[in-house]
Design an enzyme around this catalytic site. Structure first.
Site, PDB file in Angstrom:
ATOM      1  N   ASP A   1      32.455  -4.295  34.207  1.00 32.10           N
ATOM      2  CA  ASP A   1      33.899  -4.403  33.969  1.00 32.10           C
ATOM      3  C   ASP A   1      34.639  -3.416  34.890  1.00 32.10           C
ATOM      4  OD1 ASP A   1      36.222  -5.221  32.625  1.00 32.10           O
ATOM      5  OD2 ASP A   1      36.026  -3.690  31.054  1.00 32.10           O
TER       6      ASP A   1
ATOM      7  N   HIS B   1      46.151  -3.268  28.955  1.00 35.64           N
ATOM      8  CA  HIS B   1      45.009  -2.605  28.342  1.00 35.64           C
ATOM      9  C   HIS B   1      45.462  -1.602  27.287  1.00 35.64           C
ATOM     10  CE1 HIS B   1      43.121  -3.763  32.298  1.00 35.64           C
ATOM     11  NE2 HIS B   1      42.286  -4.279  31.425  1.00 35.64           N
TER      12      HIS B   1
ATOM     13  N   HIS C   1      42.300 -10.273  30.568  1.00 36.45           N
ATOM     14  CA  HIS C   1      42.013  -8.879  30.185  1.00 36.45           C
ATOM     15  C   HIS C   1      43.006  -8.471  29.100  1.00 36.45           C
ATOM     16  CE1 HIS C   1      39.242  -7.225  33.369  1.00 36.45           C
ATOM     17  NE2 HIS C   1      39.341  -8.505  33.669  1.00 36.45           N
TER      18      HIS C   1
ATOM     19  N   ARG D   1      24.395   8.830  10.092  1.00 38.55           N
ATOM     20  CA  ARG D   1      23.825   7.485   9.968  1.00 38.55           C
ATOM     21  C   ARG D   1      24.544   6.677   8.892  1.00 38.55           C
ATOM     22  NH1 ARG D   1      17.762   9.733   9.804  1.00 38.55           N
ATOM     23  NH2 ARG D   1      18.866  11.003   8.280  1.00 38.55           N
TER      24      ARG D   1
HETATM   25  P1  13P Z   1      41.830  -4.288  25.446  1.00 38.24           P
HETATM   26  O1  13P Z   1      42.234  -2.875  25.754  1.00 38.24           O
HETATM   27  O2  13P Z   1      42.985  -5.128  25.032  1.00 38.24           O
HETATM   28  O3  13P Z   1      40.717  -4.387  24.481  1.00 38.24           O
HETATM   29  O4  13P Z   1      41.303  -4.935  26.817  1.00 38.24           O
HETATM   30  C1  13P Z   1      40.022  -4.610  27.315  1.00 38.24           C
HETATM   31  C2  13P Z   1      39.790  -5.098  28.686  1.00 38.24           C
HETATM   32  O5  13P Z   1      40.532  -5.896  29.226  1.00 38.24           O
HETATM   33  C3  13P Z   1      38.599  -4.582  29.386  1.00 38.24           C
HETATM   34  O6  13P Z   1      38.532  -5.023  30.700  1.00 38.24           O
END
Ligand code: 13P
Length: 316
Positions: A81, A179, A210, A281
């Site tokens: 990612d 994000h 995303h 845990r």
């Molecule tokens: P979020 O922050 O909305 O969960 O998005 C995650 C993302 O796009 C990771 O590449």
């Protein structure tokens, strides 16, 4: 079973979206495999640069390989990612990843194209597919922060030109998400008209969303009631909108923040209610079970639940 991202996209396109979930530790890994087994859904494990640093590259790979053995029914791809160029090359050369994302979206168009072309040529030589990004999402991802005022929706004509020039296999588009936990003020919808224009220029080409966490209000309120200090105006994507995005070409949906909210809520509530306990845990077990149901719920919303038999048949 680890499969190629390309195969998953070929089977999913127009019918459902594959959930792409970030993992950083054993608890998330187990919860993810349990949730996808319970909901009979294919999935994509996303590993970020931050996760590679935190959990160590080999440790993450070992976790995933072991989970593959322990949950033999699962069908998934492994994806980098938001890679930079060097991290993409490291993942391509490792032989472990099904696909990588090169994120050069913060560069001007021509530079983004040049970087992506280089990554595509190294990746395709090894049969690995490449996700690239055009347009700019707001929010913070890894070490890149984009102010909302600089966020930019993907231009449909540029998108078609970009895919043609770079040879990338899927495209992350900016259609109003960002994000992190603070995406929207109040109720806001995705820019479906923009998505439709992009799809019209790139028919059959997998698009990626995303920033697709829904940031449930209930999670935020529970975190705050257990000592957290999140802004209660935090809002995310309405998960009922996934069903509208799928016929418009969205084939992969990235979710990370919502999983962090589950972790934070479970641990805050546990230690608030059990202040004398120190066995991590105990909340760990609760988290794995809650994370598994959270994943199964998302897979239902994405339309990927109950698809394993169909995928197995399509893979031959
Ligand atoms: P979020 O922050 O909305 O969960 O998005 C995650 C993302 O796009 C990771 O590449």
């Amino acid at each position: 079973m680890i499969v190629t991202t390309k195969d998953l996209f070929r089977i999913a396109y127009g019918k459902f979206a594959v959930g792409a979930y970030n993992i950083n530790n054993m608890e998330q890994c187990i919860g993810l495999f349990q949730g996808c087994t319970a909901s009979q859904a294919p999935f994509i494990i996303q590993i970020s640069k931050g996760a590679r640093k935190y959990a160590l590259v080999k440790m993450l790979e070992g976790l995933i390989r072991t989970a593959e053995e322990l949950f033999p029914e699962t069908i998934f791809a492994v994806h980098l990612d938001h890679g930079d160029e060097q991290t993409c090359y490291d993942c391509i050369d490792s032989g472990f990843y099904s696909s990588v994302m090169i994120d050069a979206s913060h560069y001007p168009f021509d530079e983004n194209v040049a970087i992506t072309q280089r990554v595509v040529s190294r990746a395709h030589a090894k049969g690995i597919s490449v996700e690239a990004e055009l347009g700019m999402l707001g929010g913070v991802e890894e070490d890149i922060k984009v102010d909302e005022k600089h966020a930019m929706l993907t231009d449909p004509d540029d998108a078609a030109r970009y895919v043609q020039l770079t040879g990338c296999d899927s495209l992350a588009v900016a259609i109003g998400t960002s994000h992190g936990a603070y995406k929207f003020k109040g109720r806001q919808s995705l820019h479906f008209e923009r998505l439709a224009e992009i799809q019209a220029r790139l028919p059959g080409f997998p698009l990626v969303m995303h920033g697709s966490s829904s940031v449930p209000q209930e999670e935020v309120l529970r975190i705050n009631a257990a000592g957290g200090a999140m802004d209660p105006s935090a809002r995310g994507v309405d998960e009922d909108e996934f069903a509208t995005a799928v016929p418009l070409g969205v084939t992969k949906v990235n979710i990370d923040t919502d999983g962090r909210l589950v972790w934070t809520r479970v641990h805050r509530e546990y230690f608030r209610d059990e202040p004398a306990k120190i066995d991590f845990r105990d909340p760990g077990k609760i988290f794995m079970a809650e994370y598994a149901s959270f994943i199964a719920h998302k897979n239902e919303k994405l339309g990927s639940a109950g698809r394993l038999a169909e995928i197995r048949a399509a893979l031959g």
